[in-house]
Design a protein around this motif. Structure first.
Motif, short mmCIF file in Angstrom:
data_model
loop_
_atom_site.label_atom_id
_atom_site.label_comp_id
_atom_site.label_asym_id
_atom_site.label_seq_id
_atom_site.Cartn_x
_atom_site.Cartn_y
_atom_site.Cartn_z
N LYS A 254 0.84 -1.19 0.00
CA LYS A 254 0.00 0.00 0.00
C LYS A 254 0.87 1.25 0.00
CE LYS A 254 -4.04 -2.14 0.59
NZ LYS A 254 -5.21 -1.99 -0.28
N SER A 255 0.31 2.36 -0.41
CA SER A 255 1.06 3.63 -0.40
C SER A 255 0.08 4.78 -0.29
CB SER A 255 1.89 3.76 -1.69
OG SER A 255 1.04 3.77 -2.81
N LEU B 180 2.18 3.13 -17.04
CA LEU B 180 0.78 3.35 -16.69
C LEU B 180 0.20 2.13 -15.97
CD1 LEU B 180 -1.72 5.13 -16.79
CD2 LEU B 180 -2.19 4.29 -19.09
N ALA B 181 0.55 0.93 -16.46
CA ALA B 181 0.11 -0.30 -15.79
C ALA B 181 0.66 -0.36 -14.37
CB ALA B 181 0.57 -1.52 -16.59
N GLU B 182 1.92 0.04 -14.21
CA GLU B 182 2.54 0.08 -12.87
C GLU B 182 1.77 1.03 -11.95
OE1 GLU B 182 6.49 2.03 -10.80
OE2 GLU B 182 6.44 1.80 -12.98
N ARG B 183 1.35 2.17 -12.50
CA ARG B 183 0.61 3.17 -11.72
C ARG B 183 -0.72 2.60 -11.23
NH1 ARG B 183 -0.87 5.91 -8.57
NH2 ARG B 183 -1.10 8.15 -8.36
N PHE B 184 -1.40 1.86 -12.09
CA PHE B 184 -2.68 1.24 -11.69
C PHE B 184 -2.45 0.16 -10.64
CE2 PHE B 184 -4.66 3.15 -15.48
CZ PHE B 184 -5.87 3.56 -14.93
N CYS B 185 -1.37 -0.61 -10.78
CA CYS B 185 -1.06 -1.67 -9.80
C CYS B 185 -0.79 -1.09 -8.42
CB CYS B 185 0.13 -2.50 -10.27
SG CYS B 185 -0.22 -3.56 -11.68
N THR C 233 -5.78 -8.49 -12.20
CA THR C 233 -6.33 -8.49 -13.56
C THR C 233 -5.25 -8.79 -14.58
OG1 THR C 233 -7.99 -6.85 -12.91
CG2 THR C 233 -7.57 -7.09 -15.26
N ILE C 234 -4.06 -8.20 -14.39
CA ILE C 234 -2.94 -8.48 -15.30
C ILE C 234 -2.57 -9.96 -15.25
CG2 ILE C 234 -0.47 -8.05 -15.71
CD1 ILE C 234 -0.92 -5.17 -14.81
N GLN C 235 -2.56 -10.52 -14.04
CA GLN C 235 -2.24 -11.95 -13.91
C GLN C 235 -3.24 -12.82 -14.67
OE1 GLN C 235 -1.26 -13.46 -9.99
NE2 GLN C 235 -0.65 -11.44 -9.28
N TYR C 236 -4.53 -12.55 -14.51
CA TYR C 236 -5.56 -13.34 -15.20
C TYR C 236 -5.39 -13.25 -16.71
CZ TYR C 236 -7.93 -13.43 -10.66
OH TYR C 236 -8.23 -13.61 -9.33
N MET C 237 -5.11 -12.04 -17.20
CA MET C 237 -4.98 -11.86 -18.64
C MET C 237 -3.72 -12.53 -19.18
SD MET C 237 -6.42 -8.05 -19.38
CE MET C 237 -8.16 -7.71 -19.06
N LEU C 238 -2.67 -12.52 -18.36
CA LEU C 238 -1.43 -13.19 -18.79
C LEU C 238 -1.65 -14.69 -18.95
CD1 LEU C 238 1.38 -11.44 -16.72
CD2 LEU C 238 1.08 -11.41 -19.18
N TRP C 239 -2.38 -15.28 -18.03
CA TRP C 239 -2.63 -16.72 -18.12
C TRP C 239 -3.33 -17.07 -19.42
CZ3 TRP C 239 -4.76 -16.91 -12.44
CH2 TRP C 239 -3.67 -16.73 -11.57
N ASP C 240 -4.23 -16.19 -19.87
CA ASP C 240 -4.91 -16.41 -21.14
C ASP C 240 -3.95 -16.19 -22.32
OD1 ASP C 240 -7.33 -17.01 -19.96
OD2 ASP C 240 -8.00 -14.92 -19.95
N LYS C 241 -3.10 -15.17 -22.21
CA LYS C 241 -2.19 -14.86 -23.30
C LYS C 241 -1.12 -15.95 -23.48
CE LYS C 241 -2.76 -9.86 -23.39
NZ LYS C 241 -3.45 -9.88 -24.69
N ARG D 168 -4.57 -3.13 -5.81
CA ARG D 168 -4.06 -4.48 -6.10
C ARG D 168 -4.95 -5.24 -7.09
NH1 ARG D 168 -4.37 -9.66 -3.83
NH2 ARG D 168 -2.43 -10.84 -4.02
N LYS D 169 -6.20 -4.84 -7.23
CA LYS D 169 -7.10 -5.56 -8.14
C LYS D 169 -6.60 -5.49 -9.59
CE LYS D 169 -10.18 -1.57 -8.60
NZ LYS D 169 -11.44 -0.99 -8.15
#
Length: 530
Positions: free
Chosen positions: A258-259, A378-383, A392-400, A387-388
């Protein structure tokens, strides 16, 4: 209303009314108990037990309505701190630290609620002539100043408050300007020296119209010049040591991952929140669009903002829904990643809709002819924000990973660099690669993992490189993954380093870093065994 035998037992409306009254009474009792709990915690609040009390309030947020918690907590803090006499600075500091910790650990809507409450109170009191001896408004200003010191909101808002005070510039306003400058003047100078220069010029101009024998005005101008020249000794009784100490202590109370997210909200937005809506809270609807179906009208209204060329490009990239099209247009037209983050956060997307941001972002990254770090940052900023988005990135990676055979060399390289950035910045754990079967790697996955490993091992900062692997959990569930990673680095990377098209110096660095990584992973395996 009748019973089973048909006898009349009561009127429907009166029964419903009774239930409503009972529910209201239960709710009032629950709120009463909650208020007593929170008041007891706040009464014991001190630096020594800050961590314990922050955790207890955090748990109360998890088990009660956030609206009830925010309302009761803000009411109690206002009662405790806003008094006719000046509240001790240390006491205000400690309460603002508590708000900052909750803002980081629970959610940004906590800090936003308190900021809105304090600003509305400030505005309400400023409209009424204030007696110089009455220190209620002074205490509200101190609370706002310390929230800024602890980075809950940005410097623009505090400068706007100073402008508002300087526009009136009577004895009370001069005293409040002095209070802000003594409390947060040097951080304001650090954050935006040009705005401070404009403020000084404006105050000097206004002060020239005030009688020259006004000692408060002279003292205020002296303080301003001392801040401008970074001369701490010229400000009497200025001692920021306690505030700086609390900043350091506070870091230990913020949960891992957290930050403190700084809110960039203008004074006008806060004062007109009832009319315009609280756009700074993700998912909060605008008052003019309450009956929207998944925000479609907002999105349709935004279409006119974007040029036809951008909309045509969105169509070519198969952005086939209004939400995806709008996200794509924002990504393409934003000034930088911060501007994009701000605009995407204001879309008011909810639940599954928020996943579309990551989908479009990753798709755009893969379609670029050459890797553009804009998408990864930008993805880093959202992460970091929530944490959600990491999940989301993890789920999409598994599909990719299942469709890598369809990717060309350019897309594969872009994906590898995108992931490498997130791994190095600790926005995404490298353990997401555990879904890959290292025993049966096909050609495309082999290329992807090799590019990721080479990029990490060639990282300029050695500490950041090693931390990627140190972050892998000691959980027994990851033991197989660690062994697979060691095997891949030693057999599929180091042995075939010549075929990876790297220079001789880079090759030597890769081998050296690979040995260090192997020791880290091996040490962890030994710890598990013993």
């Amino acid at each position: 209303m009748r019973d089973k035998k048909g006898n009349i037992v009561g009127n429907v409306s009166s029964t419903a009314q009774k239930k409503s009254i009972e529910n209201t009474q239960d709710n009032d009792e629950k709120k009463g108990r909650l208020k007593k709990q929170l008041k007891g915690l706040l009464n014991r609040l001190a630096e020594s037990n800050m961590h314990i009390i922050a955790n207890q309030i955090d748990e109360l947020y998890m088990s009660n309505s956030r609206n009830d918690m925010n309302t009761i907590l803000s009411e109690l803090i206002m009662q405790a701190l806003v008094a006719p006499v000046l509240t001790p600075d240390r006491l205000i500091c400690e309460h603002m630290v508590l708000i900052t910790i909750l803002h980081a650990n629970v959610g940004t809507e906590i800090g936003a609620h308190f900021l809105l409450t304090f600003v509305k109170k400030f505005d309400e009191m400023l409209k009424v002539p204030q007696d110089v001896e009455n220190k209620q408004l002074d205490n509200v200003v101190l609370m706002l100043s310390h929230l800024y010191n602890f980075k809950v909101y940005g410097h623009q808002l505090l400068y706007e408050i100073l402008d508002r005070l300087s526009s009136k510039f009577e004895e009370k306003e001069i005293e409040l300007i002095l209070l802000i400058l003594k409390t947060a003047g040097f951080p304001l100078r650090k954050d935006d020296p040009l705005a401070l220069k404009d403020l000084i010029l404006n105050l000097q101009k206004v002060a020239s119209n005030v009688k020259s024998d006004n000692s408060r005005v002279k003292f205020m101008l002296d303080v301003l010049m001392a801040i401008k020249n970074n001369n701490v000794s010229k400000i009497p009784q200025y001692d920021p040591s306690h505030t700086e100490h609390l900043k350091k202590v506070m870091k230990n109370f913020i949960h891992k991952g957290k930050s403190i997210v700084k809110l960039n909200i203008s004074l006008e937005d806060l004062l007109k929140a009832d009319e315009r809506g609280k756009w700074w809270i993700v998912g909060c609807a605008w008052s003019g669009n309450r009956n929207l179906d998944e925000g479609k009208k907002v999105i349709e209204g935004n279409k006119s903002i974007f040029s036809q060329n951008i909309l045509d490009l969105a169509r070519k990239q198969r952005m086939n829904t209004d939400i995806r099209r709008n996200i794509f247009c924002i990504l393409m037209t934003a000034e930088d990643y911060l501007d994009a983050f701000e605009k995407l956060s204001h879309l008011g997307l909810k639940d599954q809709q928020e996943r579309e941001i990551i989908y479009v972002l990753m798709d755009c990254c893969l379609q670029e002819k050459k890797f553009n770090p804009y998408y990864a940052v930008l993805a880093e900023r959202f992460c970091i924000y929530d944490r959600k988005y990491q999940l989301t990135i993890q789920y999409m990676l598994w599909d990719k990973f299942k469709i890598l055979d369809n990717y060309d060399a350019k897309q594969l390289t872009n994906l590898a660099k995108f992931l490498t950035h997130l791994f190095i910045q600790k926005s995404l754990p490298i353990s997401v690669l555990k879904v890959l079967n290292f025993a049966e790697l096909d050609k495309q996955i082999m290329k992807l993992v090799r590019q990721i490993m080479i990029s990490i091992l060639l990282c300029k900062n050695e500490e950041e490189c090693l931390q990627v692997f140190e972050k892998i959990s000691l959980s027994p569930k990851l033991q197989t993954f660690r062994e697979s990673l060691r095997l891949f680095i030693s057999h599929f990377l180091i042995r075939n380093i010549e075929s990876c098209k790297v220079m001789e110096a880079e090759s030597a660095l890769i081998k050296q870093r690979a040995q260090q990584v192997d020791k880290i992973l091996l040490t962890r395996e030994c710890k598990i065994l013993f």
